[in-house]
Scaffold this active site. Sequence first.
Site, short mmCIF file in Angstrom:
data_model
loop_
_atom_site.label_atom_id
_atom_site.label_comp_id
_atom_site.label_asym_id
_atom_site.label_seq_id
_atom_site.Cartn_x
_atom_site.Cartn_y
_atom_site.Cartn_z
CD GLU A 48 89.48 96.25 -56.30
OE1 GLU A 48 88.79 95.30 -56.72
OE2 GLU A 48 89.03 97.39 -56.13
CB ALA A 145 86.50 101.39 -68.38
N GLY A 146 87.92 98.60 -66.70
CA GLY A 146 87.94 97.97 -65.37
C GLY A 146 86.56 97.95 -64.74
CG LEU A 147 84.06 100.58 -65.25
CD1 LEU A 147 83.31 101.75 -65.90
CD2 LEU A 147 84.15 100.80 -63.73
CB SER A 148 82.97 93.80 -64.57
OG SER A 148 83.93 93.57 -63.60
CG ASP A 197 84.83 91.24 -61.88
OD1 ASP A 197 84.93 91.89 -60.82
OD2 ASP A 197 85.79 91.05 -62.65
CE1 TYR A 249 92.82 90.04 -61.01
CE2 TYR A 249 93.32 87.73 -61.37
CZ TYR A 249 92.53 88.70 -60.82
OH TYR A 249 91.45 88.35 -60.06
#
Length: 429
Positions: A48, A145-148, A197, A249
């Site tokens: 990460e 949801a942070g799932l790209s 991603d 970020y």
Amino acid sequence: MSGAAHERAGAAAQVPDVDALVAAFTDAFGGEPEGVWAAPGRVNVIGEHLDYNGGPVLPMALPQVTVVALRRRDDEEIHLLSASDLGEEDARWSGSLSGVGPGTPQGWAAYPAGVLWALREGGPPYDAAATGVDAAFASTVPIGAGLSSSAALECAVAVAAADLAELPHDDQGRAVLAQRCVRAENDVAGAPTGGMDQAAALRTEEGSALLLHTADSTVEQVPFDLARAGLVLLVMDTRAKHSHAGGEYGDRRATCEAAATTLGVEHLASLAGPTGGTSDEPGPLGDDESAAADEETLSALEDDVARCRVRHVLTETRRVRRVVELLRGASADDIGAIGPVLTASHASMRDDYEISSPELDTAVDAALSAGALGARMTGGGFGGSAIALVRSGDVEAVETAARSAAADAGHPEPAFYLAVPSRSAHRLR
Ligand code: GLA
């Protein structure tokens, strides 16, 4: 597996209703699309915040996809329709390709319009794919949801445009398309993200995780057959929304880039040593020698916070190598050995990189106490999803534990999905 099965994505691809999408296209624009393409969301198994630090990352594509029905136009106009909820913005956007650029448009349209702009800006041969379009979208990738979901949106358009322009999108071509999509995200949408991603959406293979060496954009497929080992990778979406256009970020990235300059390297990950651990090593964090070498590297940095951030980059780089080594060496029985490495990654993100959140920590702790072999937050952080490596028979117990820990803490109720390594972007019709 019964119970909350309605919340989970099993092995069957979770594709939106393509007939309904084509009907929505026809209603909005008249006539038929030239084709329909899908691009997946992703979870990152490990690695990460390494993609902008020149390190290795190990994402995999999810069965959930964003689908685009698209037709080229003879003019510069772009007409976009979101047939499912792609965010808080209007469901329709129209504008001219020549008006697209840094900061314009805003909202979800920045991603598809930005890709067409970036294809043009990037020059030959892919600029031939930059035309006006009519395009309608539907998606099963959860938003925020942070799932790209944003990379899925970009990559669906990139593959559609390249396909229609008859430009190559073999892996080499897809590496170029991934760069164009990153440019759309960085320059038009203004999110200073790395390239993980987009590589996950464009360059993965079914059944494998993707080892992406971000220093040179080369990839290797790493077989990831959890089912054979009686394991599942459970995604726990905390439903605490996140966004990378915000400052945190970018702060992490700026700190790393400044530290790399101070330490005299292009990429921090290059300071993690040539190979990291060996197969015989028991601990998930690497050996004492690596830790001592890290401390020496870090001593050149004056700022405590920067030292913590860089420590994460160095230890996480070795953890990725360790996981890949374990997966490559693993017989079906010992894939579970990656569990403690995943958990160590979470601790590093929580304590050194400081990108976790109470919701993510609660989900990870609950999963581990209910028998998960390892768990970590995945993606950019500050909300979004965690993953847990779980024996198939323990899935219900882990979900129950995560749900009740969230309720006790006053957090939103999490949603659960099974992460099955799926295929990259492709044409459906
Ligand atoms: C987000 C970004 C990626 C990557 C991850 C953290 O998903 O889009 O580029 O930096 O965070 O690993």
